[in-house]
Structure formats: C-alpha cells, structure tokens
Design a protein around this motif. Structure first.
Motif, PDB file in Angstrom:
ATOM      1  N   LYS A   1      33.661  32.570   1.344  1.00  0.00           N
ATOM      2  CA  LYS A   1      34.471  31.347   0.697  1.00  0.00           C
ATOM      3  C   LYS A   1      33.938  30.407   1.610  1.00  0.00           C
ATOM      4  CE  LYS A   1      38.475  32.958  -1.151  1.00  0.00           C
ATOM      5  NZ  LYS A   1      39.782  33.223  -0.392  1.00  0.00           N
ATOM      6  N   ARG A   2      33.491  29.942   2.748  1.00  0.00           N
ATOM      7  CA  ARG A   2      32.984  29.422   3.757  1.00  0.00           C
ATOM      8  C   ARG A   2      31.672  29.128   3.668  1.00  0.00           C
ATOM      9  NH1 ARG A   2      35.870  32.499   7.790  1.00  0.00           N
ATOM     10  NH2 ARG A   2      33.860  33.254   8.596  1.00  0.00           N
ATOM     11  N   LEU A   3      31.125  29.959   3.329  1.00  0.00           N
ATOM     12  CA  LEU A   3      29.317  29.751   3.087  1.00  0.00           C
ATOM     13  C   LEU A   3      29.635  28.908   1.713  1.00  0.00           C
ATOM     14  CD1 LEU A   3      26.459  30.150   3.928  1.00  0.00           C
ATOM     15  CD2 LEU A   3      26.576  31.970   2.630  1.00  0.00           C
ATOM     16  N   GLY A   4      30.457  29.515   0.692  1.00  0.00           N
ATOM     17  CA  GLY A   4      29.571  28.351  -0.030  1.00  0.00           C
ATOM     18  C   GLY A   4      30.994  26.520   0.025  1.00  0.00           C
ATOM     19  N   MET A   5      32.129  26.552   0.762  1.00  0.00           N
ATOM     20  CA  MET A   5      32.972  25.352   0.856  1.00  0.00           C
ATOM     21  C   MET A   5      31.924  24.489   1.574  1.00  0.00           C
ATOM     22  SD  MET A   5      36.385  26.818   1.165  1.00  0.00           S
ATOM     23  CE  MET A   5      36.823  28.113   2.334  1.00  0.00           C
ATOM     24  N   HIS A   6      31.108  25.095   2.670  1.00  0.00           N
ATOM     25  CA  HIS A   6      29.905  24.564   3.124  1.00  0.00           C
ATOM     26  C   HIS A   6      28.802  23.779   2.766  1.00  0.00           C
ATOM     27  CE1 HIS A   6      27.400  22.915   6.415  1.00  0.00           C
ATOM     28  NE2 HIS A   6      26.788  23.703   5.847  1.00  0.00           N
ATOM     29  N   TYR A   7      28.670  24.733   1.411  1.00  0.00           N
ATOM     30  CA  TYR A   7      27.496  23.994   0.591  1.00  0.00           C
ATOM     31  C   TYR A   7      27.758  23.522  -1.204  1.00  0.00           C
ATOM     32  CZ  TYR A   7      23.879  25.586   3.634  1.00  0.00           C
ATOM     33  OH  TYR A   7      23.456  26.284   4.600  1.00  0.00           O
ATOM     34  N   GLU A   8      29.058  23.414  -0.810  1.00  0.00           N
ATOM     35  CA  GLU A   8      30.069  21.910  -1.782  1.00  0.00           C
ATOM     36  C   GLU A   8      29.947  22.921  -2.699  1.00  0.00           C
ATOM     37  OE1 GLU A   8      28.883  18.304  -1.069  1.00  0.00           O
ATOM     38  OE2 GLU A   8      29.893  18.064   1.254  1.00  0.00           O
ATOM     39  N   GLN A   9      30.706  24.308  -2.908  1.00  0.00           N
ATOM     40  CA  GLN A   9      30.336  24.252  -4.385  1.00  0.00           C
ATOM     41  C   GLN A   9      31.900  24.313  -4.594  1.00  0.00           C
ATOM     42  OE1 GLN A   9      27.357  25.688  -5.829  1.00  0.00           O
ATOM     43  NE2 GLN A   9      26.953  23.861  -4.192  1.00  0.00           N
ATOM     44  N   ASN A  10      31.511  24.916  -6.014  1.00  0.00           N
ATOM     45  CA  ASN A  10      33.560  24.912  -6.527  1.00  0.00           C
ATOM     46  C   ASN A  10      33.464  25.968  -6.491  1.00  0.00           C
ATOM     47  OD1 ASN A  10      33.333  22.360  -7.921  1.00  0.00           O
ATOM     48  ND2 ASN A  10      32.169  23.023  -9.324  1.00  0.00           N
ATOM     49  N   ALA A  11      32.584  26.905  -6.631  1.00  0.00           N
ATOM     50  CA  ALA A  11      33.138  29.023  -6.800  1.00  0.00           C
ATOM     51  C   ALA A  11      31.662  29.204  -6.633  1.00  0.00           C
ATOM     52  CB  ALA A  11      32.970  29.235  -8.446  1.00  0.00           C
ATOM     53  N   ILE A  12      32.436  31.094  -5.951  1.00  0.00           N
ATOM     54  CA  ILE A  12      31.311  32.063  -5.621  1.00  0.00           C
ATOM     55  C   ILE A  12      31.673  33.091  -6.764  1.00  0.00           C
ATOM     56  CG2 ILE A  12      30.779  31.647  -3.277  1.00  0.00           C
ATOM     57  CD1 ILE A  12      32.494  33.451  -2.328  1.00  0.00           C
ATOM     58  N   VAL A  13      30.645  33.794  -6.855  1.00  0.00           N
ATOM     59  CA  VAL A  13      30.582  35.298  -6.817  1.00  0.00           C
ATOM     60  C   VAL A  13      30.685  36.044  -6.120  1.00  0.00           C
ATOM     61  CG1 VAL A  13      29.959  36.737  -8.572  1.00  0.00           C
ATOM     62  CG2 VAL A  13      29.849  34.450  -9.014  1.00  0.00           C
ATOM     63  N   TRP A  14      32.350  37.050  -6.066  1.00  0.00           N
ATOM     64  CA  TRP A  14      32.240  38.161  -5.464  1.00  0.00           C
ATOM     65  C   TRP A  14      32.208  39.783  -5.722  1.00  0.00           C
ATOM     66  CZ3 TRP A  14      32.754  39.413  -0.154  1.00  0.00           C
ATOM     67  CH2 TRP A  14      33.609  40.412   0.346  1.00  0.00           C
ATOM     68  N   CYS A  15      31.981  39.710  -4.690  1.00  0.00           N
ATOM     69  CA  CYS A  15      32.072  41.595  -5.420  1.00  0.00           C
ATOM     70  C   CYS A  15      32.018  42.855  -4.528  1.00  0.00           C
ATOM     71  CB  CYS A  15      30.166  41.811  -5.560  1.00  0.00           C
ATOM     72  SG  CYS A  15      29.229  40.029  -7.087  1.00  0.00           S
ATOM     73  N   GLY A  16      33.030  43.272  -4.702  1.00  0.00           N
ATOM     74  CA  GLY A  16      33.668  44.229  -3.372  1.00  0.00           C
ATOM     75  C   GLY A  16      33.174  44.970  -4.357  1.00  0.00           C
ATOM     76  N   ALA A  17      33.518  46.412  -3.590  1.00  0.00           N
ATOM     77  CA  ALA A  17      33.273  47.955  -3.474  1.00  0.00           C
ATOM     78  C   ALA A  17      33.340  48.210  -4.983  1.00  0.00           C
ATOM     79  CB  ALA A  17      34.161  48.541  -2.320  1.00  0.00           C
ATOM     80  N   ASN A  18      33.745  48.271  -5.336  1.00  0.00           N
ATOM     81  CA  ASN A  18      33.918  48.393  -7.270  1.00  0.00           C
ATOM     82  C   ASN A  18      32.905  47.639  -7.950  1.00  0.00           C
ATOM     83  OD1 ASN A  18      35.200  45.669  -7.400  1.00  0.00           O
ATOM     84  ND2 ASN A  18      36.661  46.342  -8.368  1.00  0.00           N
ATOM     85  N   ALA A  19      32.606  47.133  -7.239  1.00  0.00           N
ATOM     86  CA  ALA A  19      31.165  46.306  -7.966  1.00  0.00           C
ATOM     87  C   ALA A  19      31.081  45.926  -9.321  1.00  0.00           C
ATOM     88  CB  ALA A  19      30.074  47.886  -8.289  1.00  0.00           C
ATOM     89  N   VAL A  20      32.286  45.413  -9.179  1.00  0.00           N
ATOM     90  CA  VAL A  20      32.983  44.007 -10.638  1.00  0.00           C
ATOM     91  C   VAL A  20      32.676  43.399 -10.230  1.00  0.00           C
ATOM     92  CG1 VAL A  20      34.547  43.822 -11.842  1.00  0.00           C
ATOM     93  CG2 VAL A  20      34.075  46.418 -11.325  1.00  0.00           C
ATOM     94  N   PRO A  21      31.403  42.025 -10.821  1.00  0.00           N
ATOM     95  CA  PRO A  21      32.081  40.958  -9.580  1.00  0.00           C
ATOM     96  C   PRO A  21      33.043  40.036 -10.524  1.00  0.00           C
ATOM     97  CG  PRO A  21      29.754  41.199 -10.649  1.00  0.00           C
ATOM     98  CD  PRO A  21      30.785  42.270 -10.660  1.00  0.00           C
ATOM     99  N   GLU A  22      33.615  39.202  -9.495  1.00  0.00           N
ATOM    100  CA  GLU A  22      34.642  38.293  -9.892  1.00  0.00           C
ATOM    101  C   GLU A  22      34.195  36.718  -9.098  1.00  0.00           C
ATOM    102  OE1 GLU A  22      38.714  39.415  -7.689  1.00  0.00           O
ATOM    103  OE2 GLU A  22      37.384  41.550  -7.068  1.00  0.00           O
ATOM    104  N   LEU A  23      35.081  35.699 -10.247  1.00  0.00           N
ATOM    105  CA  LEU A  23      34.545  34.336 -10.371  1.00  0.00           C
ATOM    106  C   LEU A  23      35.636  33.992  -8.326  1.00  0.00           C
ATOM    107  CD1 LEU A  23      33.069  31.734 -10.673  1.00  0.00           C
ATOM    108  CD2 LEU A  23      34.465  31.710 -11.984  1.00  0.00           C
ATOM    109  N   VAL A  24      35.587  33.661  -8.362  1.00  0.00           N
ATOM    110  CA  VAL A  24      36.519  32.690  -6.857  1.00  0.00           C
ATOM    111  C   VAL A  24      35.955  30.800  -6.447  1.00  0.00           C
ATOM    112  CG1 VAL A  24      36.768  33.301  -4.116  1.00  0.00           C
ATOM    113  CG2 VAL A  24      35.906  35.188  -5.575  1.00  0.00           C
TER     114      VAL A  24
END
Length: 141
Positions: A115-138
């Motif tokens: 999230k910090r990386l995305g905010m640093h580069y002024e992005q609206n969102a990132i795609v997070w992939c946790g241990a379940n390997a299901v991509p989530e829009l954050v």
C-alpha cells in the motif's frame, strides 16, 4: 477489498476487469477474485506467502506520455532493487481496449508495504495477493 472511495466507479470497474499479466519464465494472468494456481506455485517456488501487482504508470489515472511513464516505472524498479525486493515484470491489460500499463509483481511484500509503495507512486489501487493466491483489488484513495 473495497470501501467508499474517491475513485470514479467506472475506473474501479475497469480495474476489476483488467488482466494482470505476469511475465518471466512461466507467464500467467491474474484476475481479481480468481484463484491462481500459477501464482500459488510461484509463491511456493519463491518461498513467499504474498505478492502485490503494482505500477508507477499514470499517477491517479492521469494519462501521461510514454516517456514520463517509462521514467516513473524505471524509478519504481530501481527502488525495488535498492530495497532487495524480488519482482517479476508484468503488464496490466484491459481486455476490451488498447489500454496497457507496465507493472511488476513484487514477491514477499507485506500488504502495508505494498500500500505504501502504491501511495508513493500516486496509484489509485494495487492488486494484493495473499497466501490464498486470490488477487484482491485494494483501493488506496
């Protein structure tokens, strides 16, 4: 993962429809909400439990020229290298348009760091992939 946001709903819908293409030795495509066996395998092979698909292109969805976007993406890649973060190059592609954005899948990054990386580069969102390997829009805004 969505909540109230200042991001236009049409933009959010476009993010949800995007194909997040991971390049490298064994290319595969991530889609929001769809478990990815290839991602789970990459996590296992890399010894990580999470990853995030991020870009530096078009901050806050403001269309930038190719030269500006390339410079921003280079800065992101250099930051990842300086922080010793492993990543695989990729590209975000909307299936119904010509839209593409160079991106990276950062391996082993925590949700908060992503999230910090995305905010640093002024992005609206990132795609997070946790241990379940299901991509989530954050959403970040």
């Amino acid at each position: 993962m969505t909540s109230s946001s200042s991001i236009d709903p049409t933009t959010i819908r476009a993010y949800r429809e995007t194909h997040f293409c991971v390049e490298g030795d064994m290319p595969f495509t991530l889609q929001i909400g769809q478990k990815s066996a290839a991602l789970a395998a990459l996590h296992r092979k890399s010894g990580v439990e999470s990853s995030a698909f991020v870009t530096a292109w078009n901050p806050y969805s403001r269309q930038c020229d190719d030269e500006t976007n390339a410079a921003l993406q280079k800065q992101l890649v250099e930051e990842l290298i300086s922080r010793s973060l492993s990543f695989v190059n990729g590209v975000g592609r909307h299936p119904a348009s010509e839209w593409t954005e160079a991106s990276v899948l950062v391996l082993g990054i925590s949700l908060e760091a992503a999230k910090r990386l995305g905010m640093h580069y002024e992005q609206n969102a990132i795609v997070w992939c946790g241990a379940n390997a299901v991509p989530e829009l954050v959403l970040l805004r």
